[in-house]
Design a protein around this motif. Structure first.
Motif, short mmCIF file in Angstrom:
data_model
loop_
_atom_site.label_atom_id
_atom_site.label_comp_id
_atom_site.label_asym_id
_atom_site.label_seq_id
_atom_site.Cartn_x
_atom_site.Cartn_y
_atom_site.Cartn_z
N LEU A 277 -0.92 -9.09 -9.33
CA LEU A 277 -1.08 -9.84 -7.62
C LEU A 277 -1.14 -9.47 -6.70
O LEU A 277 -1.40 -8.41 -6.48
CB LEU A 277 -1.23 -11.21 -7.80
CG LEU A 277 -2.50 -12.25 -9.39
CD1 LEU A 277 -2.19 -13.26 -9.48
CD2 LEU A 277 -3.83 -11.53 -8.57
N ILE A 278 0.41 -9.20 -6.65
CA ILE A 278 1.24 -9.12 -5.52
C ILE A 278 1.10 -7.28 -5.64
O ILE A 278 0.81 -6.78 -4.36
CB ILE A 278 2.22 -9.32 -6.26
CG1 ILE A 278 2.85 -10.72 -5.60
CG2 ILE A 278 3.52 -8.42 -4.92
CD1 ILE A 278 4.61 -10.99 -6.13
N GLY A 279 1.91 -6.57 -7.03
CA GLY A 279 1.44 -4.79 -6.34
C GLY A 279 -0.78 -4.89 -6.61
O GLY A 279 -0.81 -3.58 -5.21
N GLY A 280 -1.60 -5.57 -7.39
CA GLY A 280 -2.89 -5.58 -6.29
C GLY A 280 -2.29 -4.88 -4.87
O GLY A 280 -3.24 -4.73 -4.04
N SER A 281 -2.50 -6.54 -4.03
CA SER A 281 -2.54 -6.55 -2.65
C SER A 281 -1.76 -5.07 -1.69
O SER A 281 -2.48 -4.87 -1.05
CB SER A 281 -1.52 -7.97 -2.36
OG SER A 281 -2.47 -9.08 -2.87
N MET A 282 -0.74 -4.83 -2.35
CA MET A 282 -0.10 -3.71 -1.23
C MET A 282 -0.86 -2.50 -2.09
O MET A 282 -0.98 -2.09 -0.76
CB MET A 282 1.72 -3.63 -2.53
CG MET A 282 2.19 -4.96 -1.46
SD MET A 282 4.13 -5.01 -3.07
CE MET A 282 4.31 -3.56 -2.17
N ARG A 283 -1.28 -2.34 -3.39
CA ARG A 283 -1.72 -1.00 -3.48
C ARG A 283 -3.16 -0.89 -2.45
O ARG A 283 -3.62 0.21 -1.89
CB ARG A 283 -2.48 -0.23 -5.18
CG ARG A 283 -3.35 0.87 -4.73
CD ARG A 283 -3.73 -0.09 -7.00
NE ARG A 283 -4.59 -1.10 -6.63
CZ ARG A 283 -5.20 -2.27 -7.27
NH1 ARG A 283 -4.04 -2.31 -8.16
NH2 ARG A 283 -6.23 -2.76 -6.72
N ASP A 284 -3.99 -1.94 -1.94
CA ASP A 284 -5.42 -2.05 -1.37
C ASP A 284 -4.28 -1.78 0.22
O ASP A 284 -5.68 -1.54 0.08
CB ASP A 284 -5.99 -3.97 -1.69
CG ASP A 284 -6.59 -3.53 -2.85
OD1 ASP A 284 -6.59 -2.49 -3.55
OD2 ASP A 284 -7.28 -4.87 -3.13
N LEU A 285 -3.73 -2.08 0.25
CA LEU A 285 -3.35 -2.09 1.79
C LEU A 285 -2.72 -0.73 2.08
O LEU A 285 -2.22 -0.35 3.43
CB LEU A 285 -2.42 -2.87 2.11
CG LEU A 285 -3.08 -4.64 2.28
CD1 LEU A 285 -2.18 -5.45 3.10
CD2 LEU A 285 -4.64 -3.87 3.62
#
Length: 738
Positions: free
Chosen positions: A120-128
């Motif tokens: 989930l953390i990685g997904g937030s980072m990738r999206d930004l």
């Protein structure tokens, strides 16, 4: 590529302002040059675009896309930068979900849930548009006086390795590079002081400090490693090719990038004094294997260019680092990226899914240290909630949370997250109960003026919930955190005095500890009705604590670190050899107040019928089967812990060593068989010649409620020749529940 273009690819750019001190000795360096000037020839990394100050994510994404477009269109090579951020307890950005601290991950003994969190953390980072996260921390806790304990997973290398590797897998599954910190030895600093010298012997380094990193490289496929600030036996890690090249790349086959801890290259000159100037520091680090200087190019720009021009540094070393960076950019899809698309907007950084995982991890990480039957609370009429951490949102978060790491320097900014405090959560949880809150004292001063009000509130209540502990901060601005070391392990300030004053009322006291390290609590465990340990449980931590107190949540956390007997007994580890334990040759006890792996529940568990392979080979596996039964009257989760002891070794071996574990949820009365298949590498060690081996001979194994509880035990004998361990050998215990 010109030399200037090469050097640009191996440095970062950090746009920071006065007062934004979030890295050690920032003030020692000159004001950063502007973006256009520093990026004339390109750029390797953009440093903490979202995580340096509170900025709107949508606005910052538009700005980031503009910066990347300028790199693509305004430089000869047109190569975008890698964007990196801190992400230890969630993406370090304003209004992003903040999860429990790593010490809580360790207490959960739930690597699968940690992997889910990291994804989930990685997904937030990738999206930004973020490509790399500076986590996880794989330092093994060696001394709880060290300020950065809250960033660590625990004191056992296998627990650290399995949980940390799961974080790596989760983060990288989202397309974001994980970065192992801090390779290696940082946590073994003398006297628990940040940046203090490390005097660990080669066997301690090999058998205790290195294994978590080895697991994350070989089993997790991690793509980046950050060197530690430490110097081991006089050699700074940032200048040690034996570790950064021979061990990491030569033995383990790591083919990612090694990044500098912030200003770590310059520190070879400024702090370690092994380099006469920044050019010499650059030469040492580059030769050792540090590919990228972060957060800025203090040593790898002009000083390194001058050293290459003078012939003191071979440009081939620069080429080696640049090729590693470009290969990584190619893996990330950056070499062909144009950033002509629209930047992201409306990314939900604290979604219901983030909240769900944050809540579950917080609940699983809470450790019940003692309980006389007062918990769960039996519908009290009036509860007094007392203490400096009872109604303070920041008390739920660790040092590297955005709230304590960044927002602390922007006091006018809103928190931006829903963070129910313990008081607020108890009001919600105990709907028919009157909840009275009194602060009583601060976290860390000598003011006792609030004691009388707190005592009066407790005296008129059915139960007093005292919420004590730490305030996480940086460089002396907290009681725990980076640069916030202690020379004692008593609760900070006058907190113990407040607890003792409330105890004198005769009202049952439930002590809740929101801390980033274990404290000396023998006095509290003897006198309080119950003690609950929470290691900075994050944005849903208040509700998790309220759930444990009410009984909605059955506590299932286990101590990832021993609970110390005294500060004078440190450093201590349950991994000690026989001479490190009690005996007739000293008058001092070494037994901790609560051992590694300890944790109570509102139900009870029995472990029986342990059966172990009778003659496993030294180059094979050990299969252990144990029956686990919930012998209580309510459902709960047990952490099955399998320990081993090498009865006779060619070098002294620990009296106990975790070799496998599994969290198991059981209904009341339910019984299951847990099978753990343990590779013999779990009992490998470094011999007198410096080789990692598995020796034939007798092993004692046991399962119990902690490392000190031999509830079910068995013996086996490893057979065959001495086995020399290689990177092809498995390191991970597989578990089956029937």
């Amino acid at each position: 590529m010109t030399l200037a273009e090469k050097l640009a690819q191996i440095v970062g750019f950090w746009e920071k302002e006065d007062g934004e001190a979030v890295a050690p000795l920032q003030g020692e360096f000159e004001a950063e040059r502007g973006y256009d000037e520093i990026t004339r020839h390109g750029l390797g990394h953009l440093t903490r675009v979202y995580g340096t100050r509170p900025v709107d994510a949508d606005a910052q994404a538009r700005r980031l896309w503009g910066q990347q477009r300028r790199l693509v269109t305004g430089t000869r090579l047109g190569i975008p930068a890698i964007v990196h951020e801190e992400c230890l307890t969630g993406l370090s950005a304003w209004k992003a979900a903040t999860f429990p601290t790593p010490l809580a991950w360790g207490a959960s003994f739930d690597p699968e849930l940690v992997e889910e969190m990291a994804a989930l953390i990685g997904g937030s980072m990738r999206d930004l548009g973020i490509h790399q996260g500076l986590s996880p921390v794989l330092d093994v806790v060696r001394d709880p006086r060290w300020g950065r304990v809250d960033e660590c997973i625990g004191e056992d290398p296998y627990l650290v390795g399995t949980v940390g590797t799961s974080y790596v897998r989760g983060l990288q599954s989202a397309g974001v590079l994980a970065t192992l910190k801090h390779f290696v030895g940082y946590s073994a600093s003398r006297s628990g002081r940040n940046f203090a010298p490390v005097h660990a012997g080669p066997r301690e380094v090999a058998d205790v400090l290195l294994p978590p990193f080895e697991m994350a490289v070989l089993d997790g496929g991690v793509r980046s490693v950050m060197h530690s600030y430490a110097e081991i036996d006089g050699v700074p890690v940032a200048s040690d090719p034996r570790l950064l090249t021979d061990k990491l790349r030569g033995e383990w086959g790591f083919d990612g990038t090694v990044v500098a801890d912030y200003f770590g290259v310059a520190f070879l000159h400024l702090l370690h004094h092994v380099a006469g100037d920044l050019g010499e520091a650059a030469a040492l680090a580059l030769t050792a294997g540090v590919d990228i200087e972060l957060p800025t190019g203090d040593a790898y720009l002009e000083p390194l260019a001058a050293a290459v021009a003078a012939g003191t540094v071979d440009e081939a070393l620069v080429d080696r680092a640049v090729l590693r960076v470009l290969r990584q950019k190619e893996e990330l899809g950056l070499l062909g990226a144009t950033f002509e698309d629209e930047p992201p907007s409306g990314v939900d950084l604290d979604s219901p899914e983030h909240r769900r995982v944050a809540a579950r991890l917080a609940e699983e990480s809470l450790v019940l240290l003692s309980n006389d039957g007062t918990l769960p609370l039996a519908r009290p009429r009036r509860v007094a909630v007392v203490g400096p951490n009872a109604d303070r949102p920041h008390a739920l978060f660790g040092c590297y949370s955005f709230l304590n790491h960044v927002l602390a320097q922007h006091p006018g900014a809103e928190v931006g997250l829903e963070v129910p405090t313990v008081r607020e959560a108890l009001v919600e949880e105990l709907a028919d109960t009157e909840v009275v809150a009194v602060r009583g004292c601060a976290v860390d001063d000598d003011d006792r003026s609030g004691f009388d009000e707190a005592v009066a509130a407790a005296a008129s209540a059915d139960v007093a919930v005292l919420v004590m502990g730490d305030h996480a901060g940086l460089f002396g601005r907290g009681t725990v955190g980076e640069g916030c070391d202690r020379d004692d392990l008593d609760l900070p300030g006058v907190q113990r005095g407040l607890v003792e004053a409330v105890l004198e009322t005769g009202t049952p006291v439930v002590l809740v500890l929101l801390t980033g390290r274990p404290y000396v609590l023998d006095w509290a465990l003897e006198r309080c009705a119950a003690v609950v340990q929470a290691f900075f449980p994050g944005e849903e931590g208040g509700r998790a604590i309220a759930g444990v107190l009410s009984g909605r949540v059955n506590p299932s956390g286990r101590l990832p670190v021993s609970l110390p007997r005294s500060s004078g007994a440190q450093p201590y580890s349950y991994l000690h050899p026989a001479l490190g334990g009690d005996g007739d040759v000293t008058n001092l006890s070494t037994v901790p107040v609560r051992p590694f792996g300890f944790g109570l529940s509102y139900t009870t568990f029995a472990h029986s019928d342990l059966v172990v392979d009778p003659a496993p080979r030294t180059d094979g596996t050990i299969t252990a089967r144990v029956r686990v039964t919930n012998t209580g009257e309510r459902a709960g989760a047990d952490v099955v812990q399998l320990y081993a002891h090498d009865v006779v070794g060619s070098v002294s071996r620990p009296v106990a060593q975790l070799v496998g574990y599994r969290r198991v949820a059981l209904a009341a009365g339910e019984s299951v068989e847990v099978e753990l298949v343990v590779p013999t590498t779990r009992v490998a060690f470094t011999d007198r010649e410096g080789r990692k081996i598995v020796e034939p001979g007798e092993l004692e194994l046991w399962v119990g409620a902690s490392c000190a509880d031999k509830e079910a035990s068995a013996r086996t004998t490893l057979t065959g020749d001495v086995h020399a361990v290689t990177t092809a050998d498995p390191r991970w215990t597989s578990v089956t529940v029937r």
